[in-house]
Design a protein around this motif. Structure first.
Motif: not given
Length: 818
Positions: A75-79
């Motif tokens: 998983t990878a998360y961008v905000d």
């Protein structure tokens, strides 16, 4: 065996995920989808989660991440902490690397990009007045300029060509003079086009081992630059994506129906609403809040908004008496259930800064001992660069403090502003407008000064905005958004409206940007130097739009306010040349050069003006002076070659062009040049071959078979008649193109004024034969004998004159000595 210690962030994530309740249907839908084979028609590859602020989108994404990892996915998360596409790609790469899945090729190239970006931003020799063009929004998305400018990318049609072509030419020339590798030049001009294919290739290798799920949170903010790029990514422009990839987008608004309509068959929309009453009751019960009276009060106060329900549940009120006055402010009720008065006050004061870390928390509250407790609260979320309150909770807490004591409100914000000012000085960043760390700290300092004194602090803040526009335009939207937020948070509607107007006008990169500069230039509260900068920036916009008279007026007004603004005078001189006011152009540029003798752009610009005036000796001297300052400046080399060619020094011109073709880095003078078709690998294109061919013809030399151009395996056939080099080269006469039989070039420029109907070799016999041929043309017999006779006489004249003739009108090949 040594055990790796658990970080504070990991403990917080475990606690927040462990207490999650509700949203069971959405969780089951996502989990079931991960179990389906990739070729199952029921499988969805795109999830769109949307709902109002505080509805629980980020909380739900955390559960999706947990489920994905339990299913063996990466998983990878961008905000919203990322500000452009390269930053988003780097965030994804970093998250995958923490799970031992490395984007190797992308990481190497991205590191080169950031390294060159820092070097160029900190280069004191960067083109003055261009305002660090590498960081402008037009460049960061791939220099969305004219379609015929090399290395642009798929965004070419988004900007007005005339508004940016001139700036792109100067930027390209500067990069070619600064960077040795043309691949690095392309990387800096179009980072998206270079980095995305590498990322896709690395992602394919990673997904061959494990499925990948990418999460894009706060899409209402990041979608401004990610939306079109993601659709292009899914279209396959940058390469094939792995079949086991899943994208999850979360924002306040659903995806645009028209833009995303093609993906309905592979998309699942999850519209989040407030908690149902059973879900809210379940969450309260999980925290030990079971009294019916307390539950009813909580549901009434929160409207079942998930973030507020979670906050009240953490306080664990025991009975209704503890919330005796339902009309009190909701935030006061939330904090009343915390028995420790120090912690209650800490939660309130922690809402003052927009970015929260231990040092800032200590500056706001006077101590940091409750910082760990504060981070455990459900409305405090981890973000890049620190922690932040949820907007719903923070806004309510700010209103409480503003009403409680205006004097304390001002004092607290003044203290926080001083904290950020000291941070700038401690990092030795004062005045470093091109440094990202300085910009972040300066924006936060300005925010707190505006909150403390909205009217008095606005002019200095606007002056800082002008400095940012001049030095680092990438951060201008952050400044304008900060002004708007400061107006909202301080309860100053006029300030909020002003910030919104600035934000809206700057976002319009054509006429809106003019209005943005106008509002700053005409604001008499600013000092003269900053108003002059604003007028200069507006003049540069007018120049890019080819509104030259308006540009001159703006540059003149800027110089009236600050006569030492050298780049504005240089730009005015450049604009005078576009208006054919060559004497005025030379006067301005000469004055700038006198004040700054090493200003190579101004020297080269004056050389171009001299060339258009026909003052070739002075033009040649200026271009040679530029080359003394920078021997590898290919733009100056080419212009020097043009002057040599115009003045009849064809052999020297040919040497210059051959040198540039063999050793230059390509992309020299932009769209209005024969170099515009030069490929990325540096080999000459059609325009370059014509330029070289003209120089060789004028030098009395022919291109023989087996004599290739530098970098080209086989020569193309040479045609004697060549188009003009440059539409702007108005001062260049039309020169004869014949080749003297004795090998001497034709240098008599008076021949250029002869009638174009005459043959250009200059032979009287030749001209006479042509006149006789025209007289005899009307009575030519059908068998063509007269025509053959005329050709024979013409050939005889050519042999006597020793000259090679241009083709007879209507014929495709030339006639010359046998």
């Amino acid at each position: 065996m040594h055990r790796r210690s658990v970080s504070l962030q990991e403990l917080i994530r475990r606690r927040q995920s462990g207490g999650f309740v509700g949203r069971q249907e959405e969780l089951a839908q996502f989990q079931d989808n991960l179990r389906l084979p990739v070729d199952d028609v029921r499988r969805r590859f795109l999830f769109s989660v949307h709902g109002d602020a505080g509805i629980g989108k980020t909380f739900l994404l955390r559960q999706f991440i947990r489920l994905a990892r339990e299913a063996g996915c990466l998983t990878a998360y961008v905000d919203e902490t990322v500000y452009d596409i390269p930053a988003a790609l780097e965030a994804v790469s970093a998250d995958l690397a923490q799970q031992d899945a490395h984007c190797k090729e992308f990481a190497k190239r991205a590191e080169t990009y950031r390294k060159h970006q820092y070097e160029l931003d900190s280069d004191p020799a960067a083109p003055e007045g261009l305002s660090s063009a590498l960081t402008r929004s037009a460049v960061r998305i791939g220099l969305r300029a004219a379609e015929d400018i090399p290395l642009v990318g798929p965004f070419a049609k988004e900007l007005n060509t005339d508004a940016v072509a001139g700036q792109v030419d100067r930027l390209r020339s500067y990069l070619n003079g600064k960077l040795r590798n043309h691949h690095d030049v392309r990387l800096m001009l179009s980072p998206v086009e270079v980095l995305t294919p590498l990322f896709v290739a690395d992602l394919g290798e990673i997904a061959a081992e494990r499925p990948v799920v990418l999460f894009f949170d706060t899409y209402e903010r990041t979608g401004a630059f990610l939306d079109a790029w993601l659709r292009t990514l899914l279209s396959g422009r940058y390469g094939d994506l792995p079949a086991n990839l899943v994208l999850v987008l979360a924002g306040q608004h659903p995806l645009d129906v028209n833009a995303w309509g093609d993906y309905l068959a592979v998309r699942s929309d999850i519209a989040l609403e407030v908690f149902t009453e059973p879900e809210a009751v379940q969450l309260l019960a999980a925290r030990g809040v079971t009294d019916k009276g307390v539950v009813d009060v909580v549901l009434g106060l929160t409207g079942r908004l998930p973030v507020l329900v979670a906050m009240l549940a953490e306080a664990r009120p025991g009975n209704v008496e503890e919330v005796s006055d339902p009309s009190d402010n909701a935030v006061e009720r939330f904090l009343k259930w915390e028995s420790d008065s120090r912690r209650r006050e800490s939660a309130l004061l922690g809402a003052l800064p927009r970015r929260l870390d231990r040092e800032t928390y200590a500056a706001a509250t006077g101590a940091d001992e409750d910082f760990a407790w504060l981070l455990s609260l459900p409305f405090v979320a981890e973000r890049a660069g620190g922690y932040r309150y949820h907007d719903v909770v923070r806004n309510a807490m700010l209103r409480v403090q503003r009403r409680r004591s205006s004097a304390e409100w001002r004092a607290r914000h003044e203290k926080l502003a001083e904290h950020y000012r000291v941070s700038v000085e401690s990092h030795d960043l004062a005045g470093a407008w091109r440094d990202e760390r300085f910009q972040v700290l300066a924006i936060e300092e300005a925010y707190h000064r505006l909150c403390a004194h909205p009217s008095a602090a606005l002019p200095p803040v606007l002056e800082s905005l002008v400095d940012t526009l001049d030095e680092n335009p990438e951060f201008v939207p952050r400044w304008t958004a900060m002004i708007r937020q400061a107006g909202e948070d301080s309860g100053t509607p006029a300030l909020a409206r002003h910030g919104e107007e600035l934000t809206t006008s700057y976002a319009d990169e054509k006429r809106g940007r003019l209005a943005f500069c106008t509002s700053l230039a005409e604001n008499t509260a600013l000092d003269s130097a900053h108003r002059a900068l604003a007028y200069g920036e507006r003049g540069a916009l007018h120049q890019g739009m080819k509104e030259y008279e308006k540009a001159v007026a703006d540059f003149t007004r800027a110089l009236e306010l600050d006569e030492n603004l050298g780049w504005a005078r240089a730009f005015r001189g450049d604009t005078y040349r576009d208006l054919n006011r060559y004497d005025d152009s030379v006067a301005d540029l000469s004055r700038v050069i006198e004040a700054k003798p090493d200003y190579r752009w101004a020297i080269g610009s004056r050389g171009s003006t001299y060339r258009l005036m026909g003052r070739y000796a002075e033009a040649l001297a200026d271009f040679e002076r530029v080359l003394e300052l920078d021997p590898e400046f290919d733009w100056a080399k080419v212009n020097r070659g043009i002057v040599l060619r115009v003045t009849g020094r064809f052999t020297e011109a040919l040497t210059v062009f051959d040198d540039v073709l063999a050793h230059g880095r390509g992309q020299l003078v932009g769209a209005r040049s024969p170099w515009r078709d030069l490929p990325a690998d540096g080999t000459p294109g059609r325009g370059t071959r014509r330029l070289r061919a003209r120089a060789r013809i004028r030098a009395g030399r022919r291109l023989r078979a087996g004599v290739p151009f530098p970098g080209v395996p086989e020569p193309r056939p040479l045609r004697c008649r060549v188009r003009r080099l440059d539409p702007r080269d108005r001062a260049e006469p039309r020169l004869p193109v014949g080749i003297a039989g004795a090998g001497e070039p034709v240098t008599d420029l008076r021949q250029a004024r002869r009638s174009p109907r005459r043959l250009r070799a200059g032979s009287r016999a030749q001209s006479g034969i042509t006149r006789r041929r025209r007289r005899a043309r009307r009575d030519l017999p059908g068998d063509g004998t007269a025509r053959r006779r005329t050709r024979g006489v013409r050939r005889t004249a050519a042999e006597r004159s020793g000259r090679r003739l241009d083709p007879i009108p209507g014929r495709s090949r030339a006639v010359g000595p046998r």
